[in-house]
Design a protein around this motif. Structure first.
Motif, short mmCIF file in Angstrom:
data_model
loop_
_atom_site.label_atom_id
_atom_site.label_comp_id
_atom_site.label_asym_id
_atom_site.label_seq_id
_atom_site.Cartn_x
_atom_site.Cartn_y
_atom_site.Cartn_z
N PHE A 291 0.85 -1.21 0.00
CA PHE A 291 0.00 0.00 0.00
C PHE A 291 0.88 1.25 0.00
CE2 PHE A 291 -2.50 3.25 2.29
CZ PHE A 291 -3.57 3.35 1.41
N LEU A 292 1.91 1.25 0.87
CA LEU A 292 2.80 2.42 0.93
C LEU A 292 3.51 2.64 -0.39
CD1 LEU A 292 4.47 2.05 4.45
CD2 LEU A 292 2.94 3.87 3.68
N LEU B 122 10.76 0.61 6.89
CA LEU B 122 9.75 0.59 5.83
C LEU B 122 9.05 1.95 5.73
CD1 LEU B 122 7.81 -0.90 3.88
CD2 LEU B 122 6.58 -1.75 5.88
N LEU B 123 8.71 2.52 6.87
CA LEU B 123 8.02 3.81 6.87
C LEU B 123 8.92 4.91 6.33
CD1 LEU B 123 6.23 3.65 10.36
CD2 LEU B 123 5.32 3.01 8.13
N ILE B 124 10.16 4.88 6.74
CA ILE B 124 11.11 5.91 6.29
C ILE B 124 11.33 5.78 4.78
CG2 ILE B 124 13.53 6.68 6.45
CD1 ILE B 124 13.34 5.96 9.46
N ASP B 125 11.50 4.56 4.29
CA ASP B 125 11.71 4.36 2.84
C ASP B 125 10.52 4.85 2.04
OD1 ASP B 125 14.12 3.29 3.32
OD2 ASP B 125 13.57 1.21 2.91
N ALA B 126 9.32 4.75 2.63
CA ALA B 126 8.11 5.18 1.90
C ALA B 126 7.89 6.69 2.01
CB ALA B 126 6.89 4.43 2.44
N ALA C 15 12.00 6.53 16.33
CA ALA C 15 11.39 7.27 15.21
C ALA C 15 11.82 8.74 15.28
CB ALA C 15 9.87 7.15 15.26
N SER C 16 11.85 9.27 16.47
CA SER C 16 12.25 10.66 16.64
C SER C 16 13.72 10.84 16.26
CB SER C 16 11.99 11.07 18.09
OG SER C 16 12.43 12.36 18.32
N GLN C 17 14.57 9.92 16.69
CA GLN C 17 16.00 9.99 16.33
C GLN C 17 16.17 9.92 14.81
OE1 GLN C 17 17.53 6.64 18.52
NE2 GLN C 17 17.24 7.74 20.45
N ALA C 18 15.27 9.20 14.15
CA ALA C 18 15.35 9.07 12.69
C ALA C 18 14.79 10.30 11.98
CB ALA C 18 14.61 7.79 12.24
#
Ligand code: SAM
Length: 322
Positions: free
Chosen positions: A79-80, A106-110, A146-149
């Protein structure tokens, strides 16, 4: 563009990727049964086509992926991959954070840069009582990673009298210290809470009560927010911001721009209405056939919006996505 008499139109789409969830929060799932995916859930491809058609037919600009719990869905990656090519201004995701560390790459790549993480308490016992699943330390660790990223994090808390209202100030401080923006969500009269006024009123904590608790130890000022924002936004000078989504105390239906698509292909124009409109059968059709039919359904969905205030509804967040 489809616009109603109050000048409202759909700009923000929330897609519930699945109704499955690894929590069973007391205010969302009264019987505590673990939520599973519906048998007639749409495929990732059909849902992404739905988003593409809705961008064209309704002028959707921003997408929020929600659930159920979107990170448990096997459809997430496909979906992403599809929706990230659609040219939307913004794609964000609402999650309980339990699988955040695992799914972060996965979220970062999308291209996801904004997360809302639901967290009702910092007390491990209260966490288990309310969420009836998951592990508090895992959520906190996922948010930190997530925040560090570089992700921007909003934390959603539903204050409940007698269950977590003592956590309002500790959670606010925790978020301010880490650069997360806390959003208090006034409890909404949905599902069992719409039919059981006593259960609702016993647990409900209002905007006024929240501001009073916060004001005892913090200075705050009202801050700017976009015209169609759901949250009233406040600044704690020198420390950061927090928001209150005051569905009951300061209803925002007049400027509502949200449309919801369920994992089984139903459009919902309003959380307070039990009307829904099936678009699953349009998603196999070519664009020129699907769009006119979709526009007719969008007009009906827009007509479902309340003029002024949320009055409660039989539908529940676990199905249509918060
Ligand atoms: N599983 C994801 C999560 O936990 O964020 C996404 C779905 S969850 C249904 C979305 C949001 O809806 C959560 O922040 C949850 O606290 C909120 N929610 C569910 N039922 C609610 C209610 N009756 N009143 C206020 N907020 C509610």
């Amino acid at each position: 563009m489809i616009v109603d008499r109050q000048g409202r139109r759909f700009r923000n789409l929330r897609v519930s990727l699945t109704s499955a969830c690894n929590y069973a929060c007391t205010y969302c799932v009264p019987d505590g049964k673990r939520l599973v995916a519906a048998q007639d859930e749409l495929s990732a491809e059909a849902m992404a086509r739905g988003v593409a058609y809705l961008i064209e037919a309704a002028g959707i600009e921003r997408l929020r992926i929600t659930g159920g719990e979107p990170l448990v869905s096997p459809k997430l990656e496909a979906f992403l991959a599809s929706v990230s090519t659609l040219g939307l201004d913004d794609i964000s995701l609402t999650t309980n954070g339990q699988l955040l560390t695992r799914k972060l790459p996965l979220l970062i790549d999308a291209g996801i840069r904004r997360l809302n993480v639901s967290l009702d308490t910092l007390d491990p016992d209260a966490f288990r009582r309310i969420a009836r699943g998951g592990d508090l330390a895992t959520v906190l660790d996922g948010m930190a990673k997530a925040s560090q990223a570089g992700m921007s994090i909003k934390v959603n808390m539903v204050p409940l009298r007698g269950q977590n209202h003592d956590q309002v100030v500790p959670l606010l401080d925790y978020c301010l210290e880490r650069g997360y923006e806390l959003r208090f969500i006034e409890l909404m009269r949905m599902g069992h809470l719409a039919s059981d006024s006593n259960a609702f009123l016993q647990q409900f904590v209002s905007l006024q009560q929240l501001l009073q608790m916060i004001g005892e130890g913090h200075e705050y000022l009202q801050a700017d927010a976009p015209i169609d924002a759901t949250a009233l936004r406040y600044e704690v000078p020198g420390r950061g911001h927090f928001g209150i989504i005051a569905n009951e105390s300061v209803p925002f239906c007049r400027t509502c721009s949200r449309l919801r698509l369920s994992s089984t292909g139903w459009l919902h124009g309003c959380l307070s209405s039990s009307n829904r409109h099936y678009i699953g059968d349009l998603l196999d059709k070519p664009r020129h056939q699907a769009l006119p039919a979709l526009q007719r359904l969008l007009m009906k969905a827009l007509g479902d919006k309340q003029p002024v205030a949320f009055s409660g509804g039989a539908t529940v967040m676990k199905i249509i996505g918060g």
